[in-house]
Design an enzyme around this catalytic site. Structure first.
Site, PDB file in Angstrom:
ATOM      1  N   PRO A 163       0.845  -1.203   0.000  1.00  0.00           N
ATOM      2  CA  PRO A 163       0.000   0.000   0.000  1.00  0.00           C
ATOM      3  C   PRO A 163       0.878   1.250   0.000  1.00  0.00           C
ATOM      4  O   PRO A 163       1.799   1.351   0.807  1.00  0.00           O
ATOM      5  CB  PRO A 163      -0.785  -0.116   1.314  1.00  0.00           C
ATOM      6  CG  PRO A 163      -0.086  -1.122   2.150  1.00  0.00           C
ATOM      7  CD  PRO A 163       0.846  -1.909   1.288  1.00  0.00           C
ATOM      8  N   LEU A 164       0.606   2.169  -0.915  1.00  0.00           N
ATOM      9  CA  LEU A 164       1.349   3.433  -0.975  1.00  0.00           C
ATOM     10  C   LEU A 164       0.345   4.557  -1.155  1.00  0.00           C
ATOM     11  O   LEU A 164      -0.340   4.616  -2.180  1.00  0.00           O
ATOM     12  CB  LEU A 164       2.302   3.444  -2.178  1.00  0.00           C
ATOM     13  CG  LEU A 164       3.645   2.731  -2.085  1.00  0.00           C
ATOM     14  CD1 LEU A 164       4.394   2.926  -3.393  1.00  0.00           C
ATOM     15  CD2 LEU A 164       4.493   3.241  -0.937  1.00  0.00           C
TER      16      LEU A 164
ATOM     17  N   CYS B  51       4.253   1.982   9.503  1.00  0.00           N
ATOM     18  CA  CYS B  51       4.268   3.336   8.928  1.00  0.00           C
ATOM     19  C   CYS B  51       5.119   4.281   9.783  1.00  0.00           C
ATOM     20  O   CYS B  51       4.879   4.424  10.984  1.00  0.00           O
ATOM     21  CB  CYS B  51       2.842   3.879   8.815  1.00  0.00           C
ATOM     22  SG  CYS B  51       2.809   5.549   8.128  1.00  0.00           S
TER      23      CYS B  51
ATOM     24  N   LYS C 113       1.870  -5.920   9.088  1.00  0.00           N
ATOM     25  CA  LYS C 113       3.051  -5.374   8.411  1.00  0.00           C
ATOM     26  C   LYS C 113       3.886  -4.650   9.456  1.00  0.00           C
ATOM     27  O   LYS C 113       3.389  -3.754  10.136  1.00  0.00           O
ATOM     28  CB  LYS C 113       2.643  -4.417   7.288  1.00  0.00           C
ATOM     29  CG  LYS C 113       3.873  -3.865   6.553  1.00  0.00           C
ATOM     30  CD  LYS C 113       3.547  -3.353   5.171  1.00  0.00           C
ATOM     31  CE  LYS C 113       4.827  -3.112   4.383  1.00  0.00           C
ATOM     32  NZ  LYS C 113       5.243  -1.724   4.346  1.00  0.00           N
TER      33      LYS C 113
ATOM     34  N   ASN D 299      10.057  -7.124   2.509  1.00  0.00           N
ATOM     35  CA  ASN D 299       9.716  -5.825   1.931  1.00  0.00           C
ATOM     36  C   ASN D 299      10.861  -4.845   2.168  1.00  0.00           C
ATOM     37  O   ASN D 299      11.525  -4.887   3.192  1.00  0.00           O
ATOM     38  CB  ASN D 299       8.415  -5.315   2.585  1.00  0.00           C
ATOM     39  CG  ASN D 299       8.050  -3.895   2.195  1.00  0.00           C
ATOM     40  OD1 ASN D 299       7.940  -3.028   3.044  1.00  0.00           O
ATOM     41  ND2 ASN D 299       7.858  -3.634   0.930  1.00  0.00           N
TER      42      ASN D 299
ATOM     43  N   GLY E 283       6.613  -1.949  -3.280  1.00  0.00           N
ATOM     44  CA  GLY E 283       5.872  -0.697  -3.251  1.00  0.00           C
ATOM     45  C   GLY E 283       6.448   0.290  -4.240  1.00  0.00           C
ATOM     46  O   GLY E 283       6.077   0.314  -5.410  1.00  0.00           O
ATOM     47  N   ARG E 284       7.424   1.073  -3.752  1.00  0.00           N
ATOM     48  CA  ARG E 284       7.994   2.119  -4.615  1.00  0.00           C
ATOM     49  C   ARG E 284       8.660   1.539  -5.863  1.00  0.00           C
ATOM     50  O   ARG E 284       8.720   2.208  -6.892  1.00  0.00           O
ATOM     51  CB  ARG E 284       8.982   2.972  -3.809  1.00  0.00           C
ATOM     52  CG  ARG E 284       8.268   3.838  -2.757  1.00  0.00           C
ATOM     53  CD  ARG E 284       9.206   4.702  -1.953  1.00  0.00           C
ATOM     54  NE  ARG E 284      10.161   3.919  -1.165  1.00  0.00           N
ATOM     55  CZ  ARG E 284      11.205   4.443  -0.527  1.00  0.00           C
ATOM     56  NH1 ARG E 284      11.439   5.740  -0.609  1.00  0.00           N
ATOM     57  NH2 ARG E 284      12.012   3.689   0.180  1.00  0.00           N
TER      58      ARG E 284
END
Length: 309
Positions: A15-16, A100, A140, A199, A223-224
């Site tokens: 998720p981004l 996060c 996560k 990740n 993600g990125r």
């Protein structure tokens, strides 16, 4: 394991915020991702009926299995959020964000702040597990807040009832810049019997293959590394480092079409940022970017995309 099969490595889109919306997720799903995850949802916002939050929960028809990631640090509010999610069809996994690093989230006690209070983190995971009617509960995490304690964190998740975990190989203080510690991810994997997904800085097909081999994890979350290169999932699925210009073009056009479908004509304006990354390295990219920055009409933009790529 039901809808998720860990007998082969699974490929997950991280998720981004602002990037992994429904159109983007549906495209990577079509071209190779095994699992897609909603953008992070605040359990507070969910409980207080935020309409924006409800829109973020929507999924594409091809998103199966589908995970919704929630953030929160209050057991009672998390419980209420889970009960709301129970009533929404099509969600297979509730994922708790304990990674996060964004200051606003950490100040509110959510995200990676939970890594400072593993007892509380465990209790929140237990709450989700107890009240969720979804097939899986996942978490996560990072490898610590300041110090690296990957084994401790992984074991707390496992004993609290998590079905699998994703480990980002940096501490919270490492932000997004510190080198990723793949040894720490490997240690987390070795310390538990539930599946572990790696990740952090997985930016190419070759790197993904190396991370899987080195850490012996059950999958990778990207993600990125997928922004501007969503075909990384196609490469992983087809075990190829080569990617033809035709496949790239097909993915870019599909992404554009899904944006218009979901956001209406304004999707063309929103798509500019994606075209900026997609066009990197192409001849005439700056002239192309200059042109699309002035276009608002979807038909005109689509024609330009097809011509350019």
């Amino acid at each position: 394991m039901g809808k998720l099969d860990f007998s082969l490595p699974i490929y997950v889109l991280a998720p981004l915020a602002g990037f992994t919306d429904l159109p983007f997720r549906s495209v990577v799903k079509k071209f190779g991702a095994d699992l897609t995850v909603s953008e992070m949802i605040s359990s507070n916002a969910l409980v207080h009926n935020s309409s924006k939050t409800y829109k973020m929960l929507q999924k594409a028809p091809n998103e199966e299995p589908y995970a919704v990631q929630i953030a929160g640090n209050d057991k009672d509010i998390v419980k209420e959020a889970v009960l709301i999610l129970n009533d929404i069809e099509g969600i297979d996994i509730i994922d708790l964000n304990c990674g996060c690093p964004v200051p606003k989230v950490v100040r509110s006690g959510g995200g990676s702040a939970l890594l400072k209070d593993l007892k509380k983190m465990g209790e929140i995971i237990e709450t989700i597990k107890k009240y969720s009617e979804k097939e899986y509960t996942s978490v996560k995490v990072r490898i610590g807040f300041d110090e690296k304690i990957p084994e401790k964190i992984a074991k707390v998740c496992e004993s609290a009832g998590a079905d699998f975990i994703t480990v980002h190989g940096r501490t919270r203080s490492g932000g997004f810049k510190a080198p990723v510690d793949y040894d720490a991810i490997k240690r987390a994997k070795e310390s538990v019997s539930i599946p572990v997904i790696a990740n952090g800085d997985i930016t190419s097909y070759e790197k993904a293959e190396w991370v899987l081999e080195y850490t012996k994890t059950d999958g990778v979350m990207i993600g990125r590394g997928a922004i501007g290169k969503p075909w990384i999932f196609y490469q992983l699925k087809h075990k190829t480092s080569d990617i033809s210009p035709e496949i790239k073009k097909e993915i870019i056009v599909e992404h554009f079409d899904k944006m218009i479908e979901f956001y209406g004509d304004y999707g063309a304006v929103m798509f500019r940022k994606h075209l900026h990354t997609y066009s990197k390295g192409y001849q005439g990219a700056s002239a192309f970017r200059d042109k699309i920055n002035r276009i608002t009409d979807p038909k005109e933009m689509r024609k330009l995309i097809i011509e350019f790529f």
